[in-house]
Design an enzyme around this catalytic site. Structure first.
Site, short mmCIF file in Angstrom:
data_model
loop_
_atom_site.label_atom_id
_atom_site.label_comp_id
_atom_site.label_asym_id
_atom_site.label_seq_id
_atom_site.Cartn_x
_atom_site.Cartn_y
_atom_site.Cartn_z
NE ARG A 1 -2.81 0.44 3.41
CZ ARG A 1 -2.06 0.60 4.53
NH1 ARG A 1 -1.31 1.67 4.68
NH2 ARG A 1 -2.08 -0.30 5.48
CE1 TYR B 1 -18.81 11.76 -13.86
CE2 TYR B 1 -17.48 11.68 -11.86
CZ TYR B 1 -18.35 11.07 -12.75
OH TYR B 1 -18.76 9.79 -12.51
CG ASP C 1 -10.84 16.97 -13.33
OD1 ASP C 1 -10.21 16.48 -14.29
OD2 ASP C 1 -11.72 16.35 -12.71
CE LYS D 1 -13.59 8.75 -17.30
NZ LYS D 1 -13.67 9.56 -16.12
O1 P1T Z 1 -14.49 7.83 -12.83
P1 P1T Z 1 -13.27 8.29 -12.10
O2 P1T Z 1 -12.00 7.69 -12.60
O3 P1T Z 1 -13.42 8.17 -10.62
O4 P1T Z 1 -13.11 9.85 -12.45
C1 P1T Z 1 -14.04 10.82 -12.06
C2 P1T Z 1 -13.94 12.01 -13.00
C3 P1T Z 1 -13.21 13.12 -12.61
N1 P1T Z 1 -13.08 14.20 -13.40
C4 P1T Z 1 -13.66 14.24 -14.61
C5 P1T Z 1 -13.50 15.45 -15.46
C6 P1T Z 1 -14.40 13.16 -15.08
O5 P1T Z 1 -14.95 13.23 -16.30
C7 P1T Z 1 -14.55 12.01 -14.25
C8 P1T Z 1 -15.37 10.83 -14.67
N2 P1T Z 1 -16.21 11.07 -15.75
C9 P1T Z 1 -17.04 10.18 -16.34
C10 P1T Z 1 -17.16 8.90 -15.94
C11 P1T Z 1 -17.80 10.69 -17.48
O6 P1T Z 1 -18.36 9.89 -18.27
O7 P1T Z 1 -17.87 11.91 -17.63
#
Ligand code: P1T
Length: 377
Positions: free
Chosen positions: A46, A98, A170, A195
């Site tokens: 961890r 988001y 972000d 992403k």
């Molecule tokens: O899904 P995760 O890896 O926990 O990420 C969250 C997140 C954070 N910031 C942005 C700009 C994001 O687009 C996302 C996650 N977004 C999607 C799942 C979506 O379809 O927009």
């Protein structure tokens, strides 16, 4: 060194024990110690894992940051970053993020005494008037998910610093290939590596990159204490993904521009949200701050039934949440990614029931266009 050279080499030194060119997946939970207090810098997985460390070196180099931490998801990376504020502190949060980020503030952090105000951060004057004596952080997405509003990172950073607050950006939509917020004065960059950074829709992860040593120490402490670490296998996947980030982003950008222009001309489309269009209100700022526009495009179809028809008629594009993979994904923000945002807030932002979002993939663009054309028809 150029971006691609860094992407391919940072953190990717051949394995010291075997010479393996690809960083191995150190699938272990613990490490043998030579004696009490005598170890090779690795005690428990961890706390330290060589595959994760390689990825942390890699992405922090791409973001031009001294420190980087890989997390189990974008949300856990954002949550760790928010541990820099405490009960009684105030955060200026971009009014369009988001949906999960909004949910973290409104449903989790609010109950722990963190105050926040939603502000349209594309308007510097609105940000200026939102500062309070207890404002400790400004949190923005640029361009925003899903209506692609652009925030001037330099202006907001100067303003925040004059008011003693940190700026968090972000950078998921742009990736460090098209935008490096730290170079515009931002303090902390967060990512959903799920992403573009991973890029192949086969891993969920998050990242925090920053330069301040004291804040980095705290984020590292949170990573270990809370334990939302990225697994060795996911670290390997993202490390593999960033090697091709430059070529993928170029391809997303090329297709994104073509799709946005096609939709802008389409009689069934009322409005297109894409900073690469000259008609976008912050096109000039986007050109200055980003070196490309990427593959995220949203468009207004006029009604829920029109949106539903398009979303259920596509054959090549896949209906689903997420973005940034090589394949085109199409979604309905109002009922999917932004369902946790209250209706009035969604409507004020333009996240209507008729809004459709596409993550334009890197397929042959003619095939994407003909799929959208038949779905709109
Ligand atoms: O899904 P995760 O890896 O926990 O990420 C969250 C997140 C954070 N910031 C942005 C700009 C994001 O687009 C996302 C996650 N977004 C999607 C799942 C979506 O379809 O927009």
């Amino acid at each position: 060194m150029g971006f691609s050279t860094t992407a391919i080499h940072a953190g990717n030194e051949p394995d010291a024990a075997t010479g393996a060119v690809s960083v191995p997946i150190y699938q272990t939970s613990t490490y043998a110690q030579d004696g009490l207090g005598k170890h090779k810098g690795f005690e428990y997985a961890r706390t330290q894992n060589p595959t994760r460390s390689a990825l942390e070196k890699n992405i922090s180099a791409l973001e031009n940051a001294k420190f980087g931490f890989a997390f189990a998801s974008g949300m856990s990376a954002i949550d760790a970053t928010l541990r820099l504020v405490k009960a009684g502190d105030h955060v200026i949060l971009g009014d369009n993020t988001y949906g999960g980020t909004f949910r973290l503030f409104s449903r989790v952090l609010a109950d722990y005494g963190v105050e926040f105000d939603l502000v349209d951060t594309s308007d510097v004057t609105k940000v200026e008037t939102a500062f309070k004596p207890n404002t400790k952080m400004v949190f923005v997405e640029t361009p925003t998910n899903p209506v692609m509003t652009v925030t001037d990172l330099r202006a907001i950073s100067d303003l925040a610093h004059a008011n003693g607050a940190r700026v968090v950006c972000d950078n998921t939509f742009m990736s460090p290939y098209f935008q490096r917020p730290i170079e515009h004065g931002v303090d902390i960059v967060v990512h959903s590596t799920t992403k573009y950074l991973n890029g192949h829709s086969d891993s969920v992860g998050g990242f925090v990159a920053l330069n301040d040593e004291k804040d980095a120490e705290w984020i590292g402490f949170i990573q270990n204490s809370v334990g939302a670490i990225l697994s060795p296998f996911d670290s390997f996947l993202v490390l593999r993904g960033t090697k091709t980030l430059a070529v993928r982003m170029e391809a997303h950008d090329k297709n994104g521009r073509i799709v946005a222009n096609f939709l802008a001309e389409h009689p069934r489309v009322e409005k297109v949200f894409y900073p690469g269009l000259v008609s976008h209100p912050q096109h000039e700022l986007a050109k200055r701050q980003q070196s490309g526009f990427g593959g995220m495009v949203a468009f207004e179809t006029g009604s829920f039934s029109n949106a539903k028809k398009v979303l259920e008629s596509v054959k090549l594009c896949t209906l689903g949440e997420s973005l940034g993979g090589v394949e085109s994904l199409i979604s309905h923000p109002a009922s999917m990614t932004h369902a946790s945002v209250p209706l009035e807030k969604r409507q004020a932002l333009g996240i209507t029931d008729g809004l459709v979002r596409i993550s334009v993939g890197i397929e042959d663009v003619e095939d994407i266009l003909s799929d959208l054309d038949q779905a709109l028809g």
